[in-house]
Design a protein around this motif. Structure first.
Motif, PDB file in Angstrom:
ATOM      1  N   PHE A  30     -24.265 -61.476  -8.809  1.00 49.46           N
ATOM      2  CA  PHE A  30     -23.018 -62.102  -9.295  1.00 49.46           C
ATOM      3  C   PHE A  30     -21.943 -61.028  -9.461  1.00 49.46           C
ATOM      4  CE2 PHE A  30     -26.468 -64.708 -10.907  1.00 49.46           C
ATOM      5  CZ  PHE A  30     -26.015 -66.016 -10.775  1.00 49.46           C
ATOM      6  N   GLU A  31     -20.746 -61.292  -9.010  1.00 45.79           N
ATOM      7  CA  GLU A  31     -19.641 -60.345  -9.239  1.00 45.79           C
ATOM      8  C   GLU A  31     -18.401 -61.138  -9.645  1.00 45.79           C
ATOM      9  OE1 GLU A  31     -18.849 -57.042  -9.555  1.00 45.79           O
ATOM     10  OE2 GLU A  31     -16.853 -57.858  -9.906  1.00 45.79           O
ATOM     11  N   ALA A  32     -17.814 -60.737 -10.778  1.00 51.35           N
ATOM     12  CA  ALA A  32     -16.660 -61.466 -11.302  1.00 51.35           C
ATOM     13  C   ALA A  32     -15.411 -61.291 -10.428  1.00 51.35           C
ATOM     14  CB  ALA A  32     -16.364 -60.984 -12.723  1.00 51.35           C
ATOM     15  N   HIS A  56     -11.553 -40.941  -5.489  1.00 51.69           N
ATOM     16  CA  HIS A  56     -12.899 -40.481  -5.863  1.00 51.69           C
ATOM     17  C   HIS A  56     -13.303 -39.268  -5.029  1.00 51.69           C
ATOM     18  CE1 HIS A  56     -13.304 -44.144  -8.158  1.00 51.69           C
ATOM     19  NE2 HIS A  56     -14.553 -43.860  -8.484  1.00 51.69           N
ATOM     20  N   ILE A  57     -14.122 -38.412  -5.645  1.00 50.50           N
ATOM     21  CA  ILE A  57     -14.727 -37.282  -4.927  1.00 50.50           C
ATOM     22  C   ILE A  57     -16.231 -37.421  -5.070  1.00 50.50           C
ATOM     23  CG2 ILE A  57     -14.897 -34.758  -4.749  1.00 50.50           C
ATOM     24  CD1 ILE A  57     -12.504 -34.512  -6.564  1.00 50.50           C
ATOM     25  N   LEU A  58     -16.941 -37.272  -3.986  1.00 49.69           N
ATOM     26  CA  LEU A  58     -18.400 -37.160  -4.064  1.00 49.69           C
ATOM     27  C   LEU A  58     -18.725 -35.692  -3.823  1.00 49.69           C
ATOM     28  CD1 LEU A  58     -17.633 -40.100  -2.887  1.00 49.69           C
ATOM     29  CD2 LEU A  58     -20.034 -40.263  -2.338  1.00 49.69           C
ATOM     30  N   ALA A  61     -24.437 -32.807  -3.796  1.00 52.93           N
ATOM     31  CA  ALA A  61     -25.627 -33.036  -4.625  1.00 52.93           C
ATOM     32  C   ALA A  61     -25.858 -34.519  -4.922  1.00 52.93           C
ATOM     33  CB  ALA A  61     -25.494 -32.263  -5.941  1.00 52.93           C
ATOM     34  N   TYR A  62     -24.978 -35.409  -4.474  1.00 48.94           N
ATOM     35  CA  TYR A  62     -25.165 -36.852  -4.708  1.00 48.94           C
ATOM     36  C   TYR A  62     -26.197 -37.401  -3.711  1.00 48.94           C
ATOM     37  CZ  TYR A  62     -20.946 -37.486  -7.683  1.00 48.94           C
ATOM     38  OH  TYR A  62     -20.013 -37.454  -8.684  1.00 48.94           O
ATOM     39  N   THR A  63     -27.425 -36.931  -3.799  1.00 48.17           N
ATOM     40  CA  THR A  63     -28.398 -37.276  -2.749  1.00 48.17           C
ATOM     41  C   THR A  63     -28.757 -38.766  -2.751  1.00 48.17           C
ATOM     42  OG1 THR A  63     -30.063 -36.442  -4.249  1.00 48.17           O
ATOM     43  CG2 THR A  63     -29.459 -34.990  -2.466  1.00 48.17           C
ATOM     44  N   GLY A 392     -26.213 -48.840 -15.021  1.00 48.89           N
ATOM     45  CA  GLY A 392     -24.803 -48.480 -14.944  1.00 48.89           C
ATOM     46  C   GLY A 392     -24.650 -47.007 -15.265  1.00 48.89           C
ATOM     47  N   ASP A 393     -23.446 -46.495 -15.056  1.00 44.83           N
ATOM     48  CA  ASP A 393     -23.223 -45.061 -15.263  1.00 44.83           C
ATOM     49  C   ASP A 393     -23.404 -44.634 -16.713  1.00 44.83           C
ATOM     50  OD1 ASP A 393     -20.952 -46.285 -16.320  1.00 44.83           O
ATOM     51  OD2 ASP A 393     -19.511 -45.084 -15.175  1.00 44.83           O
ATOM     52  N   TYR A 394     -23.364 -45.581 -17.653  1.00 45.34           N
ATOM     53  CA  TYR A 394     -23.410 -45.274 -19.081  1.00 45.34           C
ATOM     54  C   TYR A 394     -24.823 -45.268 -19.662  1.00 45.34           C
ATOM     55  CZ  TYR A 394     -24.415 -50.206 -19.781  1.00 45.34           C
ATOM     56  OH  TYR A 394     -25.027 -51.434 -19.752  1.00 45.34           O
TER      57      TYR A 394
HETATM   58  C1  LIG Z   1     -10.063 -43.890 -11.406  1.00 43.39           C
HETATM   59  C2  LIG Z   1     -11.501 -43.443 -11.369  1.00 43.39           C
HETATM   60  C3  LIG Z   1     -11.843 -42.267 -10.721  1.00 43.39           C
HETATM   61  C4  LIG Z   1     -13.178 -41.865 -10.686  1.00 43.39           C
HETATM   62  N1  LIG Z   1     -13.494 -40.740  -9.984  1.00 43.39           N
HETATM   63  C5  LIG Z   1     -14.796 -40.460  -9.759  1.00 43.39           C
HETATM   64  C6  LIG Z   1     -15.156 -39.421  -8.862  1.00 43.39           C
HETATM   65  O1  LIG Z   1     -14.303 -38.741  -8.300  1.00 43.39           O
HETATM   66  N2  LIG Z   1     -16.479 -39.204  -8.639  1.00 43.39           N
HETATM   67  C7  LIG Z   1     -17.450 -39.955  -9.239  1.00 43.39           C
HETATM   68  O2  LIG Z   1     -18.644 -39.747  -8.958  1.00 43.39           O
HETATM   69  N3  LIG Z   1     -17.131 -40.938 -10.116  1.00 43.39           N
HETATM   70  C8  LIG Z   1     -15.841 -41.213 -10.387  1.00 43.39           C
HETATM   71  N4  LIG Z   1     -15.500 -42.239 -11.221  1.00 43.39           N
HETATM   72  C9  LIG Z   1     -16.570 -42.940 -11.952  1.00 43.39           C
HETATM   73  C10 LIG Z   1     -17.247 -44.021 -11.103  1.00 43.39           C
HETATM   74  O3  LIG Z   1     -16.296 -44.821 -10.463  1.00 43.39           O
HETATM   75  C11 LIG Z   1     -18.097 -44.889 -12.045  1.00 43.39           C
HETATM   76  O4  LIG Z   1     -19.011 -44.064 -12.726  1.00 43.39           O
HETATM   77  C12 LIG Z   1     -18.881 -45.961 -11.295  1.00 43.39           C
HETATM   78  O5  LIG Z   1     -18.075 -46.646 -10.371  1.00 43.39           O
HETATM   79  C13 LIG Z   1     -19.485 -46.942 -12.311  1.00 43.39           C
HETATM   80  O6  LIG Z   1     -20.234 -47.917 -11.625  1.00 43.39           O
HETATM   81  P1  LIG Z   1     -21.056 -49.019 -12.400  1.00 43.39           P
HETATM   82  O7  LIG Z   1     -21.705 -49.854 -11.351  1.00 43.39           O
HETATM   83  O8  LIG Z   1     -21.906 -48.378 -13.425  1.00 43.39           O
HETATM   84  O9  LIG Z   1     -20.010 -49.911 -13.219  1.00 43.39           O
HETATM   85  P2  LIG Z   1     -18.735 -50.750 -12.720  1.00 43.39           P
HETATM   86  O10 LIG Z   1     -18.137 -50.100 -11.549  1.00 43.39           O
HETATM   87  O11 LIG Z   1     -17.890 -50.953 -13.922  1.00 43.39           O
HETATM   88  O12 LIG Z   1     -19.339 -52.152 -12.219  1.00 43.39           O
HETATM   89  C14 LIG Z   1     -19.525 -53.254 -13.055  1.00 43.39           C
HETATM   90  C15 LIG Z   1     -19.232 -54.525 -12.261  1.00 43.39           C
HETATM   91  O13 LIG Z   1     -19.636 -55.651 -13.055  1.00 43.39           O
HETATM   92  C16 LIG Z   1     -18.695 -56.692 -12.858  1.00 43.39           C
HETATM   93  N5  LIG Z   1     -18.801 -57.624 -14.001  1.00 43.39           N
HETATM   94  C17 LIG Z   1     -18.513 -57.365 -15.303  1.00 43.39           C
HETATM   95  N6  LIG Z   1     -18.752 -58.461 -16.075  1.00 43.39           N
HETATM   96  C18 LIG Z   1     -19.234 -59.414 -15.219  1.00 43.39           C
HETATM   97  C19 LIG Z   1     -19.677 -60.750 -15.418  1.00 43.39           C
HETATM   98  N7  LIG Z   1     -19.684 -61.316 -16.622  1.00 43.39           N
HETATM   99  N8  LIG Z   1     -20.081 -61.455 -14.332  1.00 43.39           N
HETATM  100  C20 LIG Z   1     -20.089 -60.890 -13.083  1.00 43.39           C
HETATM  101  N9  LIG Z   1     -19.677 -59.613 -12.864  1.00 43.39           N
HETATM  102  C21 LIG Z   1     -19.265 -58.880 -13.910  1.00 43.39           C
HETATM  103  C22 LIG Z   1     -17.360 -55.943 -12.776  1.00 43.39           C
HETATM  104  O14 LIG Z   1     -16.358 -56.730 -12.180  1.00 43.39           O
HETATM  105  C23 LIG Z   1     -17.757 -54.710 -11.956  1.00 43.39           C
HETATM  106  O15 LIG Z   1     -17.593 -54.945 -10.574  1.00 43.39           O
HETATM  107  C24 LIG Z   1     -14.177 -42.637 -11.336  1.00 43.39           C
HETATM  108  C25 LIG Z   1     -13.817 -43.807 -11.996  1.00 43.39           C
HETATM  109  C26 LIG Z   1     -12.512 -44.227 -12.018  1.00 43.39           C
HETATM  110  C27 LIG Z   1     -12.158 -45.502 -12.711  1.00 43.39           C
END
Ligand SMILES: Cc1cc2nc3c(=O)[nH]c(=O)nc-3n(C[C@H](O)[C@H](O)[C@H](O)COP(=O)(O)OP(=O)(O)OC[C@H]3O[C@@H](n4cnc5c(N)ncnc54)[C@H](O)[C@@H]3O)c2cc1C
Length: 420
Positions: A30-32, A56-58, A61-63, A392-394
């Motif tokens: 599911f994606e909102a 974004h930069i990769l 080491a992002y294997t 997720g990233d957190y």
């Molecule tokens: C401007 C910017 C620059 C960045 N630069 C870098 C970089 O250079 N290098 C790097 O490695 N990282 C970078 N990052 C960090 C990286 O983008 C994030 O760590 C990563 O994209 C997080 O992915 P995620 O899947 O954990 O979460 P998210 O990307 O937040 O994905 C969560 C998804 O869940 C969906 N969602 C939420 N609630 C619901 C719901 N109720 N129903 C359905 N869907 C839902 C959202 O729409 C979203 O698509 C950057 C981030 C930003 C914002």
């Protein structure tokens, strides 16, 4: 076949959905939003340009991320420009690594850094040897500023501050020394090419999301783009997603959305919600401008000051498969308003890049781009309840909020699902 719902098609959710499908689960994703990719997605500009929500930069080491891209059929060498690590400024100063095996590349880079005195170089060598001897470990409460107390102001300004802000998106005085050392170890000391910059030369959709969705559809997964999940609940060993039943459920949404869904479900998961809700976030703004000339390199570091010259990096999109004259100026960890940032960034480009008459194309401000990666930060685990996981990233893991952290978390959760 066991049914698995994955909520969120960011890079973590995509990694999880692909891996779970590969392992034989019947996945519904599911994606909102109307575009997959989450915080790393393509956005269409009002002039019809395909831009990203943020540059974004990769890195080499992002294997896990690079392998996932290959697995879903992305031509990694085509969509990413690989360059040795460079933190060069427009005036020619700063550090650039030559193409040599690690750690010789770092040593040579330090010795040839432009504008650095012997004192600058020896302070970095001494400090880096100390980090290596300690096995890249430090006390939990250590900040990056503490770790770097022996470095000269120039090394701080021209190396540590740009590295820290690009990797952790948190100022050095508040950044986790532990996480910073882990990133340095994996990038600079774990084999050749780990520190290479991989700059996207296609929009972010083409890097992973488009191909991952196609891959999933071809293998029979169900993909519901533009479908926001309103509620989850559990009922006799199954999970209900807006009333639809699944055997297992993965929350791959951003932390604030995941915590909201879990809270509203009345599950006994207070500690997980509290840890997730306690996270704090840092913004990233990408100011796209258009001028006449191109830069000396596809990416340059900028001399920045949070109060007057806020951008830390500039990318020349014309050298990255984009339009002639379009620059992406990146402002990390800065809370100033959009209008102030735009005005300051244009003045900064004029002063440091000699780019007069720049026109604003678009500014994208992501207010909650990444969690603030502070020392000793408690991050929530992936397991929330039996049959319910988060990725997720957190989520607890070795990396700051990055694409690699998100992908690793998604893969780990898919592998922890109960076997089909
Ligand atoms: C401007 C910017 C620059 C960045 N630069 C870098 C970089 O250079 N290098 C790097 O490695 N990282 C970078 N990052 C960090 C990286 O983008 C994030 O760590 C990563 O994209 C997080 O992915 P995620 O899947 O954990 O979460 P998210 O990307 O937040 O994905 C969560 C998804 O869940 C969906 N969602 C939420 N609630 C619901 C719901 N109720 N129903 C359905 N869907 C839902 C959202 O729409 C979203 O698509 C950057 C981030 C930003 C914002």
């Amino acid at each position: 076949m066991r049914t698995t719902a994955v909520i969120g098609a960011g890079w973590a959710g995509l990694a999880c959905a692909v891996e779970a499908t590969r392992l034989g689960h019947a996945v519904t994703l599911f994606e909102a939003a109307h575009t997959p990719g989450g915080r790393a997605r393509r956005v269409d500009n009002m002039h019809g340009l395909a831009l990203d929500n943020g540059q974004h930069i990769l890195i080499g080491a992002y294997t896990a991320t690079l392998q996932l891209m290959r697995d879903v059929g992305v031509d990694v060498d085509g969509v990413l420009l690989r360059l040795p690590l460079s933190l060069r400024f427009a005036d020619g100063g700063g550090l650039k690594l030559p193409r040599l095996p690690a750690p010789l590349d770092l040593l040579a880079g330090i010795f040839t850094a432009r504008g650095w005195t012997w004192r600058d170089k020896s302070s970095l060598l001494r400090t880096a040897v100390g980090w290596r001897l300690s096995g890249f470990r430090c006390e939990r409460g250590t900040t990056v500023a503490d770790l770097c107390a022996g470095l000269t102001p120039r090394v701080m300004r021209e190396l540590i501050e740009p590295l820290c802000v690009s990797a952790l998106n948190t100022p050095v005085a508040q950044s986790s020394g532990e996480v910073f050392l882990r990133v340095l170890k994996d990038a600079l000391f774990s084999g050749s090419g780990g520190a290479d910059l991989l700059l996207p030369r296609a929009d972010l959709g083409a890097l992973l999301p488009d191909a991952a969705i196609q891959w999933l559809l071809e293998r029979g997964a169900t993909v519901r783009i533009g479908t926001r999940v309103r509620a989850i609940s559990s009922e006799v060993g199954r999970w209900l997603v807006d009333g639809e039943a699944f055997d297992q459920l993965v929350l791959a949404c951003a932390p604030w959305d995941a915590a909201r869904l879990v809270r509203a479900s009345n599950l006994p998961a207070d500690p997980w919600c509290e840890t997730t809700e306690a996270l704090r976030f840092e913004a990233i703004a990408t100011v796209y401008v258009r001028g006449a000339t191109t830069l000396a390199e596809p990416m340059l570091a900028l001399r920045s000051d949070p109060a007057t010259a806020p951008a830390q990096f500039v990318f020349d999109r014309s050298q990255l498969g984009g339009l002639q004259g379009v620059l992406a100026m990146v402002v990390s960890a800065n809370e100033a308003s959009r209008e102030v940032l735009e005005e300051q960034v244009i003045a900064q480009a004029a002063a440091q890049l000699g780019q007069a008459n720049l026109r604003l194309v678009q500014t994208v401000v992501e207010k909650r781009a990444t969690f603030a990666c502070t020392p000793g930060l408690a991050r929530p685990p992936s397991a929330i309840a039996p049959g319910l996981q988060a990725c997720g990233d957190y989520v607890e893991g070795p990396y700051p909020a990055t694409l690699e952290g998100a992908v690793l978390s998604g893969l780990a959760v898919a592998r922890a699902l109960t076997t089909p």
